[in-house]
Design a protein around this motif. Structure first.
Motif, mmCIF file in Angstrom:
data_model
loop_
_atom_site.group_PDB
_atom_site.id
_atom_site.type_symbol
_atom_site.label_atom_id
_atom_site.label_comp_id
_atom_site.label_asym_id
_atom_site.label_seq_id
_atom_site.Cartn_x
_atom_site.Cartn_y
_atom_site.Cartn_z
ATOM 1 N N SER A 169 0.602 -1.054 0.013
ATOM 2 C CA SER A 169 0.100 -0.312 -0.196
ATOM 3 C C SER A 169 0.596 1.232 -0.153
ATOM 4 O O SER A 169 1.862 1.420 0.498
ATOM 5 C CB SER A 169 -1.179 -0.480 1.161
ATOM 6 N N HIS A 203 3.000 2.703 -6.640
ATOM 7 C CA HIS A 203 2.061 3.436 -7.281
ATOM 8 C C HIS A 203 2.392 2.259 -8.685
ATOM 9 O O HIS A 203 4.066 1.637 -8.926
ATOM 10 C CB HIS A 203 3.283 4.623 -7.918
ATOM 11 N N LYS A 229 -6.210 -0.573 -5.838
ATOM 12 C CA LYS A 229 -6.995 1.184 -5.398
ATOM 13 C C LYS A 229 -7.453 0.057 -3.846
ATOM 14 O O LYS A 229 -6.920 1.046 -2.980
ATOM 15 C CB LYS A 229 -8.393 1.465 -6.109
ATOM 16 N N THR A 264 6.361 5.219 -7.641
ATOM 17 C CA THR A 264 6.149 4.298 -8.866
ATOM 18 C C THR A 264 7.019 2.611 -8.066
ATOM 19 O O THR A 264 7.913 2.791 -8.304
ATOM 20 C CB THR A 264 6.268 4.617 -9.792
ATOM 21 N N GLU A 268 -2.015 3.339 -6.773
ATOM 22 C CA GLU A 268 -2.874 4.135 -6.929
ATOM 23 C C GLU A 268 -2.903 3.433 -8.673
ATOM 24 O O GLU A 268 -0.445 3.234 -8.480
ATOM 25 C CB GLU A 268 -2.965 4.920 -7.454
ATOM 26 N N THR A 269 -2.693 3.423 -9.623
ATOM 27 C CA THR A 269 -2.277 3.416 -11.174
ATOM 28 C C THR A 269 -2.279 4.543 -12.076
ATOM 29 O O THR A 269 -3.668 5.185 -11.970
ATOM 30 C CB THR A 269 -3.314 2.303 -11.820
ATOM 31 N N SER A 270 -1.426 4.501 -12.784
ATOM 32 C CA SER A 270 -1.814 6.265 -14.036
ATOM 33 C C SER A 270 -1.708 4.833 -15.085
ATOM 34 O O SER A 270 -0.917 4.178 -15.723
ATOM 35 C CB SER A 270 -0.818 6.392 -13.959
ATOM 36 N N ASP A 302 -7.790 -1.699 -10.688
ATOM 37 C CA ASP A 302 -8.521 -0.119 -11.489
ATOM 38 C C ASP A 302 -9.545 -0.299 -9.853
ATOM 39 O O ASP A 302 -9.504 0.269 -9.062
ATOM 40 C CB ASP A 302 -9.662 -0.232 -12.210
#
Ligand SMILES: *Cc1c(COP(=O)(O)O)cnc(C)c1O
Length: 394
Positions: free
Chosen positions: A104, A107, A127, A152, A132-134, A123
């Motif tokens: 947690s 990225h 999450k 990342t 988080e994902t870009s 997603d």
């Protein structure tokens, strides 16, 4: 065990021989199916040695089985990777690798075109756990570079990816991670080890839905991940805890399926190129997405990082109705999802797999009304073309 140094042998020879073992107790030319949950120890000391790691023998099938070990060894050899692990499905491989590499606060930089369940995993599930994902157009290395953050941990690529067969430059993107602790994970399902070897291009982990080209015969669901031992050895710990293992019979089927990988991939590739050229010139077809076509915007990258273009493509017809009509008129092709089968498989996402999705969302995901997905089989190519032609004209 092998009498050969596989790296000195030709690739097709490696496909047949790597990981293959003659049964020592009977001389059986093919490895028996070790359909067993557990393994008997000769005495307490042997049991202790096996659990203590000083005796490498088998203990319990979640912790290792000869059939899955042989398969992992074969695929690792085919990708020039140090180690492989088998999983109960492609998604089991993807989710276990990612759970292992992330915690947690981390990225992900991920390709904006990904297999649907992989997209949902990042997603929704990740999450929920604070990862988080870009979502990035990974066909542009500069965009990948710009998306990297201090937290990342993984750059996740699928290349080529449905529906447009967009590609990512594995080597250039892997270069970005030099001197960092970011891992490049590649879903190599579409190309199979025969046409693309991500580890050779600098990636850290390469994953397959073995359900597709590796199995090749549409009779098994499985997944395999290969990579460097410093990632794969601790990943084995995560696999033991999560438990999404492949069964011995499925490993047997995959070992058998892979032995014909070279001849199947050559035929898939040859047939698909001919079908793509035929579709490109067909009056009912608006567009064809296949990396082997010179019209593909990344044809040069395809030639650089792949030694063939595979058997899977998408093409676009003029309307939703036309797409549905093609589905209802094909005679040889099977109306089915999946890919990499000896049979030609065809599907129209807008009227089939994505029919429940509202049109704006569906189109945003690249699934337009006329988009058709085609996995070209190894049948006689004239028969595949004649079938598509009559269905398109119907
Ligand atoms: C099918 C597929 C998966 C998922 O594999 P399963 O074996 O169905 O779990 C993942 N990635 C790609 C590219 C696929 O085609």
């Amino acid at each position: 065990m092998s009498k050969h140094d596989f790296n000195k042998l030709g690739y097709s020879t490696r496909i047949v021989h790597a990981g293959h073992k003659v049964d020592p107790s009977t001389g059986s030319h093919n490895m028996p199916i070790y359909q067993t949950s557990t393994f008997v120890f000769e005495d307490a000391d042997q049991g202790a040695a096996r659990f203590g790691g000083t005796d490498p023998g088998y203990k319990y099938s979640r912790l290792g089985n000869p059939n899955t070990d042989a398969l992992a060894e074969k695929v690792a050899a085919l990708e020039n990777a140090e180690m492989g692990l088998c999983f109960g499905s492609g998604m089991a491989a993807i989710s276990t690798v990612m759970f292992h590499l992330l915690q947690s606060g981390d990225h992900i930089v991920a390709a904006d075109a990904l297999y649907g369940a992989t997209f949902a995993l990042f997603d929704k599930t990740f999450k929920k756990y604070g990862v988080e994902t870009s979502w990035v157009d990974t066909s542009d290395v500069e965009k990948v570079k710009a998306a990297i953050q201090p937290n990342t941990k993984v750059i996740y690529l699928e290349t080529p990816a449905n529906p447009t067969m967009k590609m990512a430059d594995i080597q250039a993107i892997s270069e970005l991670t030099k001197g960092t602790d970011i891992k490049v994970v590649v879903d190599n399902t579409f190309m199979s080890p025969y046409f693309q070897r991500p580890i050779d291009l600098g990636a850290h982990v390469s994953i397959h839905s073995a359900t597709k080209y590796l199995g090749g015969h549409g009779d098994v669901v499985g997944g395999i991940a290969v990579g460097y031992a410093d990632i794969m050895k601790p990943l084995f710990g995560t696999l033991k805890e999560h438990g999404p293992i492949m069964g011995p019979f499925d490993a047997f089927l995959l070992n058998r399926g892979i032995s014909t990988l070279a001849v199947r991939m050559e035929q898939h590739n040859k047939n698909a190129l001919a079908v793509a050229k035929f579709l490109e010139n067909h009056p009912e077809v608006v567009e064809v997405y296949y990396p082997g076509l010179e019209s593909h915007p990344q044809h040069d990258l395809a030639r650089k990082q792949m030694s063939g273009f595979g058997g899977t493509m998408s093409f676009v017809v003029k309307s939703f109705e036309k797409g549905k009509s093609v589905m209802n008129n094909v005679k040889l092709a099977h109306l089915a999802v999946s890919l990499g089968d000896v049979h030609t498989l065809i599907q129209h996402p807008a009227s089939m797999t994505h029919a429940i999705m509202p049109k704006p969302e569906r189109e945003a995901a690249g699934v337009t009304d006329g988009l058709i997905r085609l996995s070209v089989g190894i049948e006689n190519v004239e028969d595949i073309i004649a079938d598509l032609d009559q269905a398109l004209r119907a």
